[in-house]
Design an enzyme around this catalytic site. Structure first.
Site, PDB file in Angstrom:
ATOM      1  N   THR A 166       1.483   6.924   0.478  1.00  0.00           N
ATOM      2  CA  THR A 166       0.627   5.794   0.098  1.00  0.00           C
ATOM      3  C   THR A 166       0.636   5.556  -1.406  1.00  0.00           C
ATOM      4  OG1 THR A 166      -1.638   4.930   0.314  1.00  0.00           O
ATOM      5  CG2 THR A 166      -1.439   7.238  -0.237  1.00  0.00           C
TER       6      THR A 166
ATOM      7  N   THR B 235      -0.654   1.903   4.531  1.00  0.00           N
ATOM      8  CA  THR B 235      -0.514   3.329   4.215  1.00  0.00           C
ATOM      9  C   THR B 235      -0.009   3.989   5.466  1.00  0.00           C
ATOM     10  OG1 THR B 235      -2.157   3.602   2.520  1.00  0.00           O
ATOM     11  CG2 THR B 235      -1.778   5.505   3.903  1.00  0.00           C
TER      12      THR B 235
ATOM     13  N   ARG C 120      -7.024   8.826  -9.917  1.00  0.00           N
ATOM     14  CA  ARG C 120      -7.672   9.032  -8.611  1.00  0.00           C
ATOM     15  C   ARG C 120      -6.634   9.488  -7.560  1.00  0.00           C
ATOM     16  NH1 ARG C 120      -7.070   6.872  -3.174  1.00  0.00           N
ATOM     17  NH2 ARG C 120      -9.064   6.998  -2.140  1.00  0.00           N
TER      18      ARG C 120
ATOM     19  N   THR D 279      -6.012   7.220   7.780  1.00  0.00           N
ATOM     20  CA  THR D 279      -5.860   6.099   6.872  1.00  0.00           C
ATOM     21  C   THR D 279      -7.247   5.533   6.589  1.00  0.00           C
ATOM     22  OG1 THR D 279      -4.750   3.966   6.525  1.00  0.00           O
ATOM     23  CG2 THR D 279      -5.503   4.427   8.753  1.00  0.00           C
ATOM     24  N   GLY D 280      -7.350   4.750   5.532  1.00  0.00           N
ATOM     25  CA  GLY D 280      -8.648   4.170   5.195  1.00  0.00           C
ATOM     26  C   GLY D 280      -9.191   4.769   3.907  1.00  0.00           C
TER      27      GLY D 280
ATOM     28  N   SER E 150       0.812  -1.222   0.000  1.00  0.00           N
ATOM     29  CA  SER E 150       0.000   0.000   0.000  1.00  0.00           C
ATOM     30  C   SER E 150       0.837   1.260   0.000  1.00  0.00           C
ATOM     31  CB  SER E 150      -0.911   0.038   1.226  1.00  0.00           C
ATOM     32  OG  SER E 150      -1.792  -1.040   1.193  1.00  0.00           O
TER      33      SER E 150
END
Ligand code: SD4
Length: 331
Positions: free
Chosen positions: A208, A190, A218, A241-242, A88
């Site tokens: 990340t 990440t 993106r 994060t996420g 990641s």
């Protein structure tokens, strides 16, 4: 009193740094109800999203050797960026739908300066390029080809970031080409980091490869000031994060720092920021993960997530440890 001084005074009082006993005892009471909050803040301190003990250890070493929190953040993030097994971030990151590894990163210093790269290809150490953007250009964000060419002009080497393992995973994904973020799976590693050095100065960094199999072009929250990262040297810092889309829509890291300015502990501020996401009309929170970590000027820390499975790594008082977060669902 000037507004800036008023804010400073109010926030220091809120953090219990002024002599007010009432404020201090309130804070003690608040903290006792939070299992995951740091009971006593000490500095220096380094924290990172997920289980990133090698990175926090590196950052701690930099600080112990007299380095700044900014140097610590860059050096700490570089460890994960170079780790090909982490899919990641940096080299070995999972690619977008077209098989291209594109990196997002940002860094922020004690003076409120910020630099970022978005959607950059072929350069492993995105965090170091972000620092160069901050220090060597009149801009704050460079994107895509421009970021890559800037990096090369600064002596960074072009490398193929798509490892055999990540290529294999992408080919397998292509068989069905279904895009659905999987909680905690696509997100691990990440890295968002925050640190306070021996002088008490706060810096942060976030790096990340973004969501696996994202659309070409993106960009997530990680390189965007206020969303993936925010630092105010008078108050504290936060990083995320996420699922970046959800963090972006609520400007999560800025929100956490502002909540700490108003007197919330880092733990309370992280919980409130997750609640803002969960409470949105039509929030689909059962199907995605977001996790926040935060530190205040005293070195108290907090962390919280939507789902279980998120961890924070912390190096403080000479100890490097990873702890699972409390979380909104089933908490
Ligand atoms: C993103 N927030 O690009 C990043 C992904 C992430 O752990 O944090 N992964 O949306």
């Amino acid at each position: 009193m000037k507004r800036r001084n008023f804010i400073k005074r109010a926030s220091l009082t809120g953090l219990g740094l002024a002599v007010g006993t009432t404020v201090s005892s309130c804070l003690t009471e608040d903290r006792s109800t939070k299992k995951t909050a740091s009971v006593t803040g000490t500095i220096p301190v380094v924290i990172g999203t997920w289980d990133v003990k090698n990175s926090t250890a590196k950052a701690w070493e930099v600080i112990q050797n007299g380095g700044s929190s900014l140097d610590a953040m860059e050096q700490g993030c570089r460890i994960e960026e170079a780790n090909e097994k982490g899919q990641s971030v940096g080299k070995g990151g999972l690619p977008d739908r077209d098989g291209k590894v594109t990196l997002d990163a940002c860094i922020m210093n004690k003076d409120g300066d910020y630099g970022a790269v978005v959607c950059m290809q072929n350069i492993t150490h995105a965090i170091s390029v972000a620092r160069k953007v901050m220090e060597d250009t009149p801009h704050v964000i460079l994107a895509g080809k421009g970021a890559e060419e800037f990096a090369v002009s600064k002596g960074f080497k072009r490398e193929n970031l798509l490892t055999e393992a990540s290529k294999k995973a992408w080919k397998k994904w292509k068989e069905k080409s279904e895009y659905k973020p999987i909680i905690n799976i696509e997100n691990h590693d990440t890295i968002g980091m925050l640190a306070i050095d021996k002088k008490g100065d706060i810096s942060g960094a976030c790096t990340t490869s973004g969501l696996a199999y994202k659309m070409a072009g993106r960009v997530g929250d990680s390189p965007i000031i206020g969303s993936g990262l925010f630092i105010d040297n008078e108050i504290g810092g936060a990083t995320a994060t996420g699922l970046g889309e959800e963090v972006l829509k609520t400007v999560g890291s800025f929100l956490i720092v502002e909540l700490m300015r108003q007197g919330k502990s880092p733990q309370e501020a992280c919980e409130e920021a997750i609640k803002r996401i969960v409470d949105k009309p039509n929030s689909n929170f059962k199907n995605f993960q977001v996790g926040y970590i935060a530190v205040n000027k005293k070195g108290e820390t907090g962390f919280y997530s939507v789902h279980k499975g998120f961890t924070m790594t912390k190096y403080q008082d000479g100890k490097n440890s990873s702890t699972p977060s409390t979380h909104y669902i089933n908490s």
